[in-house]
Scaffold this active site. Sequence first.
Site, short mmCIF file in Angstrom:
data_model
loop_
_atom_site.label_atom_id
_atom_site.label_comp_id
_atom_site.label_asym_id
_atom_site.label_seq_id
_atom_site.Cartn_x
_atom_site.Cartn_y
_atom_site.Cartn_z
N ARG A 79 0.69 -0.73 -0.09
CA ARG A 79 0.42 -0.38 0.19
C ARG A 79 1.02 1.25 -0.49
O ARG A 79 0.81 2.37 -0.35
CB ARG A 79 -0.96 -0.04 1.13
CG ARG A 79 -1.92 -1.18 1.24
CD ARG A 79 -2.92 -0.79 2.13
NE ARG A 79 -4.38 0.06 1.66
CZ ARG A 79 -5.06 0.64 2.57
NH1 ARG A 79 -5.14 -0.36 3.77
NH2 ARG A 79 -5.48 1.37 2.09
N GLN A 136 -10.66 9.27 6.41
CA GLN A 136 -10.51 7.84 6.60
C GLN A 136 -9.18 7.00 5.96
O GLN A 136 -8.92 6.32 6.05
CB GLN A 136 -12.16 7.10 6.47
CG GLN A 136 -13.22 7.18 7.46
CD GLN A 136 -14.53 6.65 6.38
OE1 GLN A 136 -14.95 7.35 5.52
NE2 GLN A 136 -14.68 5.83 6.93
N ASN A 137 -8.88 7.75 4.63
CA ASN A 137 -7.61 7.85 3.94
C ASN A 137 -6.94 7.54 4.77
O ASN A 137 -6.48 7.88 5.88
CB ASN A 137 -7.66 8.24 2.80
CG ASN A 137 -9.21 8.13 1.98
OD1 ASN A 137 -9.47 7.33 2.12
ND2 ASN A 137 -9.18 8.96 1.30
N VAL A 138 -5.87 6.75 4.59
CA VAL A 138 -4.46 6.45 5.21
C VAL A 138 -3.36 6.94 3.94
O VAL A 138 -2.22 6.61 4.64
CB VAL A 138 -3.94 4.88 5.42
CG1 VAL A 138 -5.16 4.87 6.86
CG2 VAL A 138 -3.96 4.08 4.91
N HIS A 186 -8.25 7.40 11.34
CA HIS A 186 -7.65 6.36 10.63
C HIS A 186 -6.23 5.40 10.85
O HIS A 186 -5.51 4.66 10.15
CB HIS A 186 -8.05 4.56 9.71
CG HIS A 186 -9.46 4.99 9.71
ND1 HIS A 186 -10.79 4.60 8.37
CD2 HIS A 186 -10.35 5.65 10.98
CE1 HIS A 186 -11.89 4.67 8.93
NE2 HIS A 186 -11.65 5.13 11.17
N CYS A 211 5.67 2.37 17.22
CA CYS A 211 6.26 1.33 18.25
C CYS A 211 5.49 0.71 19.35
O CYS A 211 4.51 1.23 20.05
CB CYS A 211 7.41 2.08 19.47
SG CYS A 211 8.40 0.50 20.72
N GLY A 244 -16.51 10.18 -0.91
CA GLY A 244 -16.81 8.64 -1.92
C GLY A 244 -16.33 8.39 -0.33
O GLY A 244 -15.78 7.36 -0.70
N THR A 245 -17.81 8.24 0.49
CA THR A 245 -17.24 7.17 1.28
C THR A 245 -18.29 6.11 1.66
O THR A 245 -19.26 6.21 0.25
CB THR A 245 -17.67 7.87 3.14
OG1 THR A 245 -18.86 7.85 3.42
CG2 THR A 245 -17.21 8.75 3.60
N SER A 246 -18.42 4.66 2.06
CA SER A 246 -19.34 3.66 1.33
C SER A 246 -20.49 4.15 2.73
O SER A 246 -21.95 3.21 2.10
CB SER A 246 -18.89 2.45 2.09
OG SER A 246 -18.45 2.42 3.20
#
Length: 238
Positions: free
Chosen positions: A61, A93-95, A111, A119, A179-181
């Site tokens: 990713r 919500q995107n990483v 998220h 760590c 653009g979310t579900s």
Amino acid sequence: MHLAAHDRLFVLTGAGISAESGLATFRGSGGLWNGHRVEEVATPEAWEANPLLVWRFYSMRRHDALAAAPNAAHRALAAIEQKMGDRFYLCTQNVDDLHERAGSQRVHHMHGTLFQSRCEGCDATFADCALYEDAASLPKCKDCGAQVRPHIVWFGEVPLDMEGIYKELERATVLLVVGTSGSVYPAAGFVDIAGQLGIRTVYIGPERPANVRAFDEVILAAATEALPKLLPTVEQGS
């Protein structure tokens, strides 16, 4: 949709906006990676069982996100922020880092983010773009020697700074969801909270989300098409 000089905008973005830059949504593509369900590589249990498999997943990713570029929707949100200043808040919500690379500054990754690691021993977080694809390369903390994991909120974990998110939502006059579900909580519940508070709610995306009935306005269009059209309707504050 019009944003007046007094409006405060809370934006929530989901996988759909990144999909328009070519990044897989996983849910939309069958939820599989190399034959594994995403839940098998993105949960605390998956990490406990096979850290190498999890790191291979997030290394892939990272690689894909680095190869992607911000699109017109990302750039439009950055331009809206520039006009609105501190009346603008972006929760994603995107990483990936496509919002930041487009110029957005007020971004909260609920998220987590692909390009940080954490760590497990001392809880320190640090910038990290490395790819870990074999057992010998798996990272250890430089300070305490403990195992290092992706700084990602996995299934079953609590999103980051929910208290701060809800404070920003309560201050907003408009909630814009892109653009979310509409099926991943707690983010899918923001529109219900906004409705209870009298906040105007707008959805932009090519498909109806699961929570579509909760929105005041629904614009069925690609974010790259709809968001640039929104920019001229944004009034600059004094």
